[in-house]
Motif scaffolding. Structure first.
Motif, PDB file in Angstrom:
ATOM      1  N   TRP A 566     -12.401  29.380 -28.200  1.00 44.35           N
ATOM      2  CA  TRP A 566     -11.951  28.206 -27.445  1.00 44.35           C
ATOM      3  C   TRP A 566     -11.795  26.995 -28.370  1.00 44.35           C
ATOM      4  O   TRP A 566     -10.844  26.221 -28.230  1.00 44.35           O
ATOM      5  CB  TRP A 566     -12.921  27.909 -26.315  1.00 44.35           C
ATOM      6  CG  TRP A 566     -12.439  26.853 -25.365  1.00 44.35           C
ATOM      7  CD1 TRP A 566     -12.941  25.595 -25.196  1.00 44.35           C
ATOM      8  CD2 TRP A 566     -11.325  26.957 -24.468  1.00 44.35           C
ATOM      9  NE1 TRP A 566     -12.233  24.912 -24.237  1.00 44.35           N
ATOM     10  CE2 TRP A 566     -11.229  25.728 -23.770  1.00 44.35           C
ATOM     11  CE3 TRP A 566     -10.416  27.969 -24.173  1.00 44.35           C
ATOM     12  CZ2 TRP A 566     -10.252  25.484 -22.814  1.00 44.35           C
ATOM     13  CZ3 TRP A 566      -9.447  27.733 -23.215  1.00 44.35           C
ATOM     14  CH2 TRP A 566      -9.367  26.505 -22.549  1.00 44.35           C
ATOM     15  N   ARG A 576     -14.702  24.365 -21.504  1.00 40.49           N
ATOM     16  CA  ARG A 576     -14.542  25.799 -21.694  1.00 40.49           C
ATOM     17  C   ARG A 576     -14.624  26.520 -20.350  1.00 40.49           C
ATOM     18  O   ARG A 576     -15.586  26.332 -19.598  1.00 40.49           O
ATOM     19  CB  ARG A 576     -15.617  26.328 -22.628  1.00 40.49           C
ATOM     20  CG  ARG A 576     -15.398  27.796 -23.013  1.00 40.49           C
ATOM     21  CD  ARG A 576     -16.641  28.417 -23.637  1.00 40.49           C
ATOM     22  NE  ARG A 576     -17.197  27.587 -24.690  1.00 40.49           N
ATOM     23  CZ  ARG A 576     -18.327  27.881 -25.322  1.00 40.49           C
ATOM     24  NH1 ARG A 576     -19.009  28.967 -24.981  1.00 40.49           N
ATOM     25  NH2 ARG A 576     -18.795  27.085 -26.264  1.00 40.49           N
ATOM     26  N   VAL A 585      -7.515  30.561 -20.594  1.00 33.02           N
ATOM     27  CA  VAL A 585      -7.647  31.048 -21.966  1.00 33.02           C
ATOM     28  C   VAL A 585      -6.386  31.805 -22.365  1.00 33.02           C
ATOM     29  O   VAL A 585      -5.903  31.683 -23.505  1.00 33.02           O
ATOM     30  CB  VAL A 585      -8.892  31.935 -22.114  1.00 33.02           C
ATOM     31  CG1 VAL A 585      -9.131  32.282 -23.577  1.00 33.02           C
ATOM     32  CG2 VAL A 585     -10.111  31.254 -21.519  1.00 33.02           C
TER      33      VAL A 585
END
Length: 662
Positions: A566, A576, A585
């Motif tokens: 990340w 995150r 993501v």
């Protein structure tokens, strides 16, 4: 045994090699002897080894069938050849003075007939560089990677018709290429050997993927579409019967058209159709390859095969039809991709080998490895080693044939594509070969004529004006990377393997420009699957976690790795996501590869859709549903979903944006 080691070195067997961790490994004498014997150099005792060494020396003195060189480079000839005649493209014959044992440079790439001391051979002149992505004039391009059968249409699995629709849909969203799984010929109607990487032949096509609707014929009848997974065992036999009905319905004009279209493909196509007809006949009785057929049919030139061809002419004609249908359907798909605006169109995939009982092994057995299968030693992708149960060309067979089957294989793969990915491209330099019936750990590396094979790929790519992508993942042979870079070919840079010395993920600017940036391949976890830990669940279920590692250990390490990924993808500019929320993501990973300087970015369709499951798990067969997964809905519908559309737009935008300063 010193003489055995000398024989191994002479025939290209590597007694010493280094594994993925850089540790020296030594192949046992028993393995060396077994492999040498399978290669045609008996090594069971000292007398046999001595005879084999004499055989190697005699073969080295034979004149070659082909000399491969580079454009603009003088070419050394073997000593003792003093007069050569070179036939130029206009048909004129030039007598060459070779007293310096060197042919003068030829500037134009191509194949040239050559006579040396009365011996006829071919001079293959390769270009210095394969075609470059830069000549497409599109800047940094991108495209999806699609498993064709996963596409939903009217049938139980996708065909070239759904692929053509996918190409047009992605072209409208900015893509310039579409990477596909291998479309080589499988066993017709056989529902068990369905992996696209275990084909019957790499010279011909998977007839089940052809679609009459693409070539102006009546479409196939709708089939039971099935559920989440493809039922290959039922679907492929049903598709064969559907194609039979389409064949019976052909009018005389169409049959004549098919015959005309097939004629230029000559004896090779006839033999493929004949093999398919024989395979269907004997597989019904339990045969699993030509070795299980009655012995009289083992020889393609034997009287039993000739009699079968006469008596079953209609059946052979049917298989000629399925090959024609697949070939014309694939060509139509490439044409539609280019017409829709794609600069490259299809990026084809060449499997590393063929099924040991398939058509190529039957027709070209003198050029193929016998008594050996190919695979890989233990490495991070396959901790136990891999035996793919495939065969491939033998170095001796390639030399004896003047590389004819290799040239034909590359040419077939490029016949309806704008680019070609060569699977396990290290096989051009060396292949891990395993004695039949042995474990992959008992194998050894066998060297191949790398420079010649690489030059011939460049030459065929030049003739087809196609890009070349080399799958260069894993333990790289010495000199491989610089050689493909020097030829202008693209390597592969996969997100999961692009790590810094401290184990973190490298930044966008550190990707090589002469490469393909990828979020993953069919053999790696999807971004969503990795972030959520789905791959760890599979590894635990199948007992594939590293020795001494529990699932809890693996999950703890993954939690740390998520932070590193990340940070690289976003510089922690956003909170995150949790493991249960992988979609952001996937979007960040797509922007990441899109922003690299790589000439091409490829995103598996699974990552564009943020799917958690990967198409294939290396080292498994029945344990994981390899090559069975289907999309949840027709692709156009999925691409219109807001989150998917946003991810595609993110990748396209990153490709079009100026590169960040290094």
């Amino acid at each position: 045994m010193q003489s055995l080691h000398a024989l191994a070195e002479a025939i290209g067997l590597c007694r010493i090699w280094w594994d993925a961790d850089g540790r020296e490994q030594i192949v046992s004498d028993a393995s060396l002897a077994a492999i040498a014997t399978a290669l045609g150099y008996p090594a069971g005792n000292a007398e046999a080894i001595a005879a084999s060494l004499r055989q190697v020396a005699a073969e080295g003195a034979e004149p070659p069938a082909m000399i491969v060189t580079d454009a603009g480079t003088p070419t050394p000839l073997p000593a003792g050849l003093a007069r050569a005649e070179l036939t130029l493209p206009d048909g004129t014959v030039q007598v060459l003075d070779t007293q310096a044992w060197t042919l003068p440079a030829v500037e134009e790439p191509g194949y040239y007939p050559l006579r040396v001391n009365g011996h006829a051979l071919t001079l293959a002149v390769a270009p210095r560089f394969a075609p470059s992505p830069a000549v497409r004039g599109k800047g940094r391009m991108w495209g999806p990677a699609i498993q064709i059968p996963a596409l939903r249409g009217a049938g139980a699995f996708g065909t070239f018709a759904q692929l053509a629709e996918a190409a047009e849909a992605f072209a409208a969203r900015g893509a310039d290429t579409l990477a596909i799984n291998p479309v080589h010929a499988l066993f017709p109607g056989e529902g068990h050997d369905f992996s696209p990487y275990s084909p019957s032949s790499r010279l011909h096509l998977n007839g089940a993927l052809g679609d009459p609707a693409l070539v102006g014929l009546a479409p196939l009848a709708a089939e039971d579409a099935g559920g989440e997974l493809i039922d290959w065992e039922g679907a492929l036999p049903r598709r064969l019967e559907s194609l039979r009905r389409a064949f019976v319905a052909l009018d005389p004009e169409t049959r004549a058209r098919i015959a005309r279209d097939n004629a230029p493909h000559g004896e090779g196509l006839q033999r493929q159709a004949l093999f398919d007809a024989l395979d269907v006949r004997f597989r019904a009785g339990g045969a699993r390859g030509w070795q299980d057929w009655p012995a009289a049919y083992h020889d393609p030139d034997g009287p039993a095969v000739a009699a079968f061809a006469r008596e079953q002419a209609a059946e052979v004609e049917f298989h000629l039809f399925t090959q024609w249908l697949a070939r014309e359907s694939l060509a139509a798909t490439q044409a539609r991709a280019r017409a829709a605006g794609m600069a490259v169109g299809l990026l084809a995939d060449l499997a590393v080998g063929v099924h040991t009982g398939g058509a190529d092994s039957w027709v070209h057995r003198r050029e193929m490895l016998q008594g050996l299968t190919i695979g890989a030693p233990p490495d991070p992708l396959g901790p136990l080693g891999q035996n793919w149960m495939l065969t491939g060309f033998s170095p001796r067979g390639l030399a004896r044939s003047g590389y004819a089957p290799w040239i034909a294989t590359i040419r077939a793969a490029l016949s309806s594509a704008g680019a070609l990915r060569i699977d396990h491209a290290f096989g051009l330099a060396r292949l891990w070969v395993v004695p039949e019936g042995a474990s992959s750990r008992e194998g050894a590396y066998l060297r191949y004529p790398f420079e010649d094979l690489l030059r011939l790929v460049a030459l065929e790519a030049h003739r087809a004006d196609a890009l070349v992508v080399m799958e260069d993942l894993g333990t790289m042979p010495q000199g491989f990377g610089p050689a493909i870079t020097a030829r202008g070919m693209l390597g592969m840079r996969v997100l999961w393997f692009e790590r810094a010395a401290d184990g973190g993920f490298v930044g966008q600017q550190d990707y090589a420009a002469q490469a393909v940036a990828m979020t993953g391949t069919h053999d790696t976890p999807t971004v969503a699957g990795w972030w959520s830990g789905r791959d760890l669940e599979w590894a635990d279920r199948l007992g594939r976690l590293p020795e001494g590692t529990t699932l809890a250990d693996a999950e703890a390490e993954r939690a740390w790795d998520r932070g590193r990924l990340w940070a690289t993808l976003t510089h922690d500019a956003a909170p995150r996501p949790s493991p249960e929320d992988p979609a952001p993501v996937a979007a960040a990973a797509l922007r990441h590869i899109g922003g690299t300087p790589c000439a091409l970015a490829i995103a598996p369709l699974e990552d564009l859709l943020a799917e958690p499951e990967q198409p294939n798990l290396p080292g498994t067969t029945r344990e994981h549903p390899n090559w069975r997964r289907r999309l949840a809905a027709p692709l156009p519908q999925l691409l219109d979903e807001p989150e998917t559309a946003a991810r595609i737009a993110a990748l396209d935008g990153a490709r079009k944006a100026p590169l960040a300063p290094h």
